[in-house]
Scaffold this motif. Structure first.
Motif, mmCIF file in Angstrom:
data_model
loop_
_atom_site.group_PDB
_atom_site.id
_atom_site.type_symbol
_atom_site.label_atom_id
_atom_site.label_comp_id
_atom_site.label_asym_id
_atom_site.label_seq_id
_atom_site.Cartn_x
_atom_site.Cartn_y
_atom_site.Cartn_z
ATOM 1 N N GLY A 30 0.842 -1.132 -0.063
ATOM 2 C CA GLY A 30 -0.078 0.070 0.140
ATOM 3 C C GLY A 30 0.721 1.408 -0.076
ATOM 4 O O GLY A 30 0.250 2.234 -0.666
ATOM 5 N N SER A 33 2.619 1.698 -3.713
ATOM 6 C CA SER A 33 1.736 1.567 -4.798
ATOM 7 C C SER A 33 1.119 2.667 -4.964
ATOM 8 O O SER A 33 0.896 3.419 -4.141
ATOM 9 C CB SER A 33 0.781 0.393 -4.890
ATOM 10 N N SER A 35 -2.137 2.792 -6.301
ATOM 11 C CA SER A 35 -3.319 2.362 -5.913
ATOM 12 C C SER A 35 -3.760 1.592 -4.863
ATOM 13 O O SER A 35 -3.807 0.322 -4.716
ATOM 14 C CB SER A 35 -3.859 1.527 -7.059
ATOM 15 N N PRO A 36 -3.485 2.177 -3.627
ATOM 16 C CA PRO A 36 -4.007 1.704 -2.310
ATOM 17 C C PRO A 36 -5.087 0.680 -2.170
ATOM 18 O O PRO A 36 -5.381 -0.207 -1.633
ATOM 19 C CB PRO A 36 -3.826 2.742 -1.171
ATOM 20 N N ARG A 37 -6.219 1.346 -3.067
ATOM 21 C CA ARG A 37 -7.629 0.638 -3.121
ATOM 22 C C ARG A 37 -7.385 -0.528 -3.706
ATOM 23 O O ARG A 37 -7.935 -1.653 -3.325
ATOM 24 C CB ARG A 37 -8.385 1.511 -3.832
ATOM 25 N N ALA A 38 -6.599 -0.842 -4.759
ATOM 26 C CA ALA A 38 -6.318 -2.210 -5.334
ATOM 27 C C ALA A 38 -5.566 -3.180 -4.340
ATOM 28 O O ALA A 38 -6.011 -4.339 -4.140
ATOM 29 C CB ALA A 38 -5.397 -2.101 -6.521
ATOM 30 N N PHE A 40 -5.985 -2.838 -1.136
ATOM 31 C CA PHE A 40 -6.910 -3.182 0.111
ATOM 32 C C PHE A 40 -7.919 -4.333 -0.687
ATOM 33 O O PHE A 40 -8.030 -5.339 0.347
ATOM 34 C CB PHE A 40 -7.720 -2.006 0.167
ATOM 35 N N LEU A 41 -8.514 -4.152 -1.653
ATOM 36 C CA LEU A 41 -9.249 -5.183 -2.320
ATOM 37 C C LEU A 41 -8.738 -6.477 -2.423
ATOM 38 O O LEU A 41 -9.343 -7.566 -2.182
ATOM 39 C CB LEU A 41 -9.954 -4.624 -3.617
#
Length: 96
Positions: A30, A33, A35-38, A40-41
């Motif tokens: 996280g 990157s 894209s921390p959302r990616a 997380f998911l």
């Protein structure tokens, strides 16, 4: 739904996952990157799949072995892990 069992399971898994390697990996990914959302998911999906496989395996084994025996195996496994951690800790201290 058995809310007491749900709460017990949630707290057990939540506390077991705090500070483990998967959480450290998620922190590293996280933080590096865009894209921390990616991240997380992806980590949520992995935890869900690992938990699902554990529940399925536990349910399957529980059909063949008595509960007391399963608990004894689990206790023995945790005791072995604890001894291994203690042994490696003492070995590291002796090396320094």
């Amino acid at each position: 739904m058995d809310w007491q069992l749900f709460s017990l399971t949630f707290m057990t898994v939540f506390l077991a996952e705090l500070g483990d390697k998967s959480q450290l990996a998620a922190i590293a990914l996280g933080g590096s990157s865009k894209s921390p959302r990616a991240v997380f998911l992806g980590s949520i999906t992995a935890l869900i799949l690992a938990s699902f496989l554990g529940v399925i395996a536990g349910g399957g084994v529980a059909q063949f072995l008595p509960t007391k025996l399963l608990k004894a195996f689990a206790a023995f496994g945790f005791a072995l892990l604890a001894l291994k951690i203690l042994w490696s800790s003492f070995s590291e201290q002796a090396d320094t």
